[in-house]
Design an enzyme around this catalytic site. Structure first.
Site, mmCIF file in Angstrom:
data_model
loop_
_atom_site.group_PDB
_atom_site.id
_atom_site.type_symbol
_atom_site.label_atom_id
_atom_site.label_comp_id
_atom_site.label_asym_id
_atom_site.label_seq_id
_atom_site.Cartn_x
_atom_site.Cartn_y
_atom_site.Cartn_z
ATOM 1 N N ARG A 51 2.216 -25.733 4.759
ATOM 2 C CA ARG A 51 1.024 -25.821 3.918
ATOM 3 C C ARG A 51 0.454 -27.247 3.883
ATOM 4 N NH1 ARG A 51 -0.104 -22.076 0.182
ATOM 5 N NH2 ARG A 51 1.878 -21.119 0.665
ATOM 6 N N THR A 52 1.322 -28.200 3.597
ATOM 7 C CA THR A 52 0.870 -29.594 3.494
ATOM 8 C C THR A 52 0.420 -30.119 4.854
ATOM 9 O OG1 THR A 52 2.363 -29.959 1.650
ATOM 10 C CG2 THR A 52 1.580 -31.907 2.776
ATOM 11 N N LYS A 80 19.366 -37.825 16.283
ATOM 12 C CA LYS A 80 20.159 -38.553 17.277
ATOM 13 C C LYS A 80 20.744 -39.825 16.679
ATOM 14 C CE LYS A 80 17.243 -37.101 21.152
ATOM 15 N NZ LYS A 80 15.921 -37.559 21.560
ATOM 16 N N ARG A 101 6.327 -36.686 5.641
ATOM 17 C CA ARG A 101 7.067 -35.867 4.688
ATOM 18 C C ARG A 101 8.538 -36.085 4.989
ATOM 19 N NH1 ARG A 101 5.504 -31.732 0.995
ATOM 20 N NH2 ARG A 101 7.154 -30.222 0.786
ATOM 21 N N HIS A 129 4.356 -37.058 -4.434
ATOM 22 C CA HIS A 129 3.511 -36.337 -3.473
ATOM 23 C C HIS A 129 2.080 -36.613 -3.923
ATOM 24 C CE1 HIS A 129 2.077 -33.562 -0.641
ATOM 25 N NE2 HIS A 129 2.468 -32.420 -1.154
#
Ligand SMILES: [Zn+2]
Lengths: 302, 150
Positions: A51-52, A80, A101, A129
């Site tokens: 969504r974001t 890694k 994110r 956010h």
């Protein structure tokens, strides 16, 4: 470097918030412009959030920018053993702006300190956010015609809901009155009640979502009550039904009331509410594109 | 004079006075006094007008660095630190809680970036009298008594 990033909603002053909202309004009128022509934006999603990510990528695409990045932690170098610092330095060599994110809290602040290009925090765990908060503010201003002197009712998970915490911080500039409606297990943390007291913001607390408790609200801000938050599943079952918003509950609310929800919803808003003119959550999500266009262009000095 | 009788006199070294009693053992730990060969004497649960019960530490032949003094400031902001030379107070070290504390406090949030990346922690003292510290990264607030020193 660091001051050209948006990591936390508290990075924005009252004036800055209003300036970004004006910019967002201009993008709503004219969302397709070639402002980001020739610019590369990296979207680094260390945990999936479709969504974001789609909202940010739509914002960039509609302004003519290009996108690089990843949307899944399993493809990232972090698996890694590469440090976040190394990943960010590498990507900031390629891109003009980074949208990140990351489930690790504070990752965005740290990234903004090691990056040579602006960083937009698209969610760092339970912390911040800020573009969600900007689209919430945009939606409030658009539906109420102002941000000042509103009564905002927040419902559901007020303990873990970061959108709630950030909205309290952001609205503190605009003389709000809050009503916090949550089960005991999910009540607003002491820290935010203290914040309200320190800023002389009046608030009520209720444990029940009923007609009386939302009668004078201008905004009803619903959040998800997640099963995982409960140690006692019996409690969850009890709470789940009590915190579902139904059409019937809205009959005597103020005509200007609008219902917001950061989405996705589970069952806290009944589907019969969707056609109510007071339901605003889908439009709210659409506003996210304009708010993000405004934030990105501001950070790039455009 | 009465005070002097409670803990043995010190010829050369450092006296840390006015430590809240409950913080004594934490102060001993952060200064590493549980592992030194110096003579250390301490008094515990002594009467204090300011603190109720206070503690005092005397360390022979040890002088604190500014870094160590800052650590004490985080745990016991009211403490008084005197450098003693030949039984006399040679210097009073000022305890000052810095606005920004880099690399001393450990963030208690396991999901904080500082616990997941090789980097220094950074805290801001948001309330010096109450001893409240905010992690610059994950934005969590810790109270002085819950502070974990690195
Ligand atoms: Zn932290």
């Amino acid at each position: 470097m660091a001051n050209r990033s948006l990591v936390s909603i508290t990075d924005y002053s009252r004036d800055k918030i209003l300036q970004i909202l004006d910019k967002a309004a201009a993008f709503e009128k004219n969302p397709n412009q070639q402002i980001l022509n020739g610019k590369v934006v990296a979207t680094l999603f260390f945990e999936p959030s479709t969504r974001t990510r789609l909202s940010f990528e739509t914002a960039v695409n509609r302004l003519g920018g290009r996108i690089i990045g990843f949307s899944d932690a399993s493809t990232t170098s972090g698996t890694k053993g590469e440090t976040l610092k190394d990943t960010i330095i590498m990507v900031s060599n390629y891109a003009d702006l980074i949208v990140m994110r990351n489930p690790i809290e504070g990752a965005a602040r740290y990234a903004s300190e090691v990056s040579s290009v602006p960083v937009v925090n698209a969610g760092d765990g339970a912390n911040q956010h800020p573009t969600q908060t900007m689209l919430d503010l945009y939606s409030i201003k658009k539906t109420q015609g102002r941000l000042e002197n509103l009564k905002i009712c927040m419902v559901g998970d007020l303990k873990y809901g970061r959108t709630v915490h950030s909205l309290i911080q952001a609205m503190s500039h605009f003389n709000p009155t809050f009503s916090f409606i949550a089960p005991k297990e999910l009540e607003l943390p002491e820290e935010y009640k203290l914040f309200c007291k320190e800023h002389n913001i009046p608030f009520e607390e209720h444990t029940e979502l009923n007609e009386a408790n939302i009668a004078d609200a201008d905004i009803l801000y619903m959040t998800r009550v997640q099963k995982e938050r409960f140690t006692d599943l019996f409690e969850y079952e009890k709470v789940r039904n009590v915190y579902t918003l139904r059409n019937k509950l809205l009959e005597n609310t103020k005509p200007n009331l609008r219902i917001l929800h950061p989405l996705p919803r589970v069952n806290e808003i009944d589907y019969d509410v969707d056609n109510n003119e007071k339901a605003y959550y889908f439009q709210q999500a659409k506003n996210g594109v304009y708010a993000r266009q405004a934030v990105i262009c501001d950070l790039l000095g455009l | 004079m009465e005070k002097e009788l409670k803990v043995a006199a010190l010829r050369n070294g450092t006296v840390i006075d006015h430590i809240p009693s409950e913080k004594l053992f934490q102060v001993i730990t952060i200064l590493g006094l549980d592992g030194v060969t110096n003579q250390v004497t301490f008094g515990y649960n002594l009467e204090s007008k300011k603190l109720g019960k206070k503690a005092i530490i005397k360390v022979s032949d040890k002088y604190l660095s500014q870094d160590e003094v800052n650590k004490i400031a985080i745990l016991a902001p009211m403490a008084k630190i005197n450098i003693i030379k030949e039984y006399e107070v040679a210097e009073k070290m000022q305890l000052q809680l810095p606005d920004e504390i880099i690399g001393v406090i450990k963030c208690k949030n396991p999901k904080c970036i500082t616990n997941n990346e090789p980097m220094s922690t950074k805290f801001r003292a948001i309330d010096k009298t109450k001893g409240l510290f905010k992690c610059h990264y994950c934005e969590r607030i810790v109270e002085g008594e819950n502070v974990v020193i690195i």
